[in-house]
Design an enzyme around this catalytic site. Sequence first.
Site, PDB file in Angstrom:
ATOM      1  N   THR A 191       6.910  -4.934   9.516  1.00 53.07           N
ATOM      2  CA  THR A 191       5.662  -4.665  10.175  1.00 53.07           C
ATOM      3  C   THR A 191       5.491  -5.572  11.382  1.00 53.07           C
ATOM      4  O   THR A 191       6.085  -6.635  11.441  1.00 53.07           O
ATOM      5  CB  THR A 191       4.549  -4.943   9.154  1.00 53.07           C
ATOM      6  OG1 THR A 191       4.874  -4.206   8.012  1.00 53.07           O
ATOM      7  CG2 THR A 191       3.189  -4.648   9.679  1.00 53.07           C
ATOM      8  N   THR A 208       4.671  -0.402  11.376  1.00 54.77           N
ATOM      9  CA  THR A 208       5.700  -0.882  10.445  1.00 54.77           C
ATOM     10  C   THR A 208       6.782   0.132  10.136  1.00 54.77           C
ATOM     11  O   THR A 208       6.573   1.348  10.256  1.00 54.77           O
ATOM     12  CB  THR A 208       5.031  -1.293   9.114  1.00 54.77           C
ATOM     13  OG1 THR A 208       5.989  -1.935   8.289  1.00 54.77           O
ATOM     14  CG2 THR A 208       4.436  -0.120   8.378  1.00 54.77           C
ATOM     15  N   SER A 268      -1.661   1.066   2.169  1.00 56.87           N
ATOM     16  CA  SER A 268      -1.127   0.020   3.054  1.00 56.87           C
ATOM     17  C   SER A 268      -1.996  -1.226   2.988  1.00 56.87           C
ATOM     18  O   SER A 268      -3.173  -1.157   2.627  1.00 56.87           O
ATOM     19  CB  SER A 268      -1.119   0.543   4.487  1.00 56.87           C
ATOM     20  OG  SER A 268      -0.756  -0.479   5.387  1.00 56.87           O
ATOM     21  N   GLY A 300       3.347  -8.782   7.012  1.00 59.92           N
ATOM     22  CA  GLY A 300       3.443  -9.643   5.824  1.00 59.92           C
ATOM     23  C   GLY A 300       3.197  -8.931   4.509  1.00 59.92           C
ATOM     24  O   GLY A 300       2.866  -9.578   3.514  1.00 59.92           O
TER      25      GLY A 300
HETATM   26  O1  DON Z   1       1.811  -1.020   4.914  1.00 64.59           O
HETATM   27  C1  DON Z   1       2.072  -2.021   4.259  1.00 64.59           C
HETATM   28  O2  DON Z   1       1.250  -2.635   3.632  1.00 64.59           O
HETATM   29  C2  DON Z   1       3.501  -2.536   4.266  1.00 64.59           C
HETATM   30  N1  DON Z   1       4.414  -1.452   4.469  1.00 64.59           N
HETATM   31  C3  DON Z   1       3.638  -3.611   5.292  1.00 64.59           C
HETATM   32  C4  DON Z   1       5.016  -4.226   5.337  1.00 64.59           C
HETATM   33  C5  DON Z   1       5.093  -5.491   6.077  1.00 64.59           C
HETATM   34  O3  DON Z   1       4.100  -6.053   6.484  1.00 64.59           O
HETATM   35  C6  DON Z   1       6.438  -6.067   6.248  1.00 64.59           C
HETATM   36  N2  DON Z   1       6.439  -7.191   7.121  1.00 64.59           N
HETATM   37  N3  DON Z   1       6.509  -8.325   6.851  1.00 64.59           N
END
Ligand code: DON
Length: 563
Positions: free
Chosen positions: A376, A394, A447, A468
């Site tokens: 992301t 993301t 999400s 994150g």
């Molecule tokens: O949408 C979400 O909550 C996750 N797919 C986010 C993934 C993410 O933040 C990865 N990065 N560190």
Amino acid sequence: MKKHLIVLLLVFSQLSYSQQIIQPFDYSIQKNFKGKNGAVVSAHPLASQAGLSILKKGGNAVDAAIATQLALAVVYPGAGNIGGGGFMVAHLSNGKNVTIDFREMAPGKASRDMYLNAKGESQLTLSQNGHLASGVPGTIAGIFSSLKYARLPFKILIQPAIDLAEKGFVITVPEARGLNHYKNDFLKYSSKTSAFVKNTQWQKGDTLIQTELANTLKRIRDNGAKGFYEGATAKMIVEEMQKGNGIISYNDLKNYKAKERKPVVFKYKDYTIVTMPLPSSGGVLLPMMMKMIANQPMQDYGFHSVKAVHLMTEVDRLAYADRAKFLGDVDFYKVPVKTLTSDAYIAERMKLYDPEKAGVSTKIGPGEIPHESDETTHLSVYDKDGNAVAITTTLNGGYGSRTVVAGAGFLLNNEMDDFSAKPGVPNMYGAVGGEANAIAPHKRMLSSMTPTIVLKNDKPYLVVGTPGGTTITTSVFQSLVNVLEFNLSLDDAVNKPKFHHQWLPDELVVEENFPEDVLEQLSAMGYTIKKVGGIGRTEAIKIDKGMIEAVGDHRGDDSAAGY
Ligand code: DON
């Protein structure tokens, strides 16, 4: 003669504009910017510069955000994307708040138990790696649905991304490390060797050229959203799916729609907070968490005090317990949003908070709700007219599913892992869920992404967001409390060590450099502490008394630009 010279100079300045502003082979990271006219902050200096070049051309914050996002898809392939999805939150200078949901959707052939084997056991490698892990991408649809708030022609906004893909750019140390780390995955999960794979190890200073991606971007430039969701690009995605175990169909792509949703707007003391509604869990959790601390003496407690960290951790625990049970795509599941964010419910939940000791997640479940009539990256932009845009987007994990669409040159997401594959089974971020977030065809997975704008006297004051996984909402929560309650500088609010609790697993996650004396006292109160390398990468802008301040997180290549 003089006239000719002026025309020549004008033509030259138009032609070489992007080269003048964006130096793909010679750029530096700028963590802090202060100025009066406008600012862009994103995960990569070249993307921030792309946005800045658009602001300087007379584009507004939406134009700049689009250019930045498209450039990120080139220079930050681990998370910047056209094969993923995300959310945009904007506050326009005419006072209108806008939220656009371009979250991926489950393909039409998806089914509730698609990641379970014959014995009913979850097989999360399938939801996390390769073709079957991908939801139908939303990013390009999101960009086109935000265009009505932009000012400049799309072909100008996409040009920096095309240039960077076509001519290449010099990669940073973290990018080289990422590409090397995932080399075997790229080979395993893609049907064709992609631009991300090199015979030797990638090193800082190498040039990454993405010709196929440049061609895909040109198809989008020339044909609009159809350049992605129909025709050659869509066919390449479907062919890639068929070479693996993927199920995204041509119709899934053709029918994908981004949705403009009703923004979540709530008051916190003298501020108004604008954030993303479901399927962003942040749109429910952030109001819950801010309301839970609103009547507490935060300023007396102080930043990183044991009392403040304890209170905020318990607030995280309570909110995330509800996330697991109640939150999912509102188009598919009735989420009791009103009740969860009501003062009465918040007061009831806070009765479970013990100021003296750590809660125990097995004893603190989700609340009782009566039946009610749902890797992301973030970028923040502010322009001279007072428009503010926050976009979090993301592929889910770093480099998504690691499947590169053959011929089209971009990575697909592994967002299907954000669904609950089986009740109670944690996904890659340890999040558990149930019915609300079960898989169904065309449903959007829950999400944590929480792009947020804080208004003071109805004007943008903070523009903030972060990646994150599940730590996103607690990071945004901390960034807001750090500025609004603890009066931290924007730099400290972004960069000081963060902490996180998500109900299950029952552990307080802290960054390695979190103050030891505070941890010792928290441990004595009953917390299980887990140290991690880094939490999030926050990109924040603060606008105060006419001064625009932008801060790029020091945890990565993040960079601020402005003028
Ligand atoms: O949408 C979400 O909550 C996750 N797919 C986010 C993934 C993410 O933040 C990865 N990065 N560190």
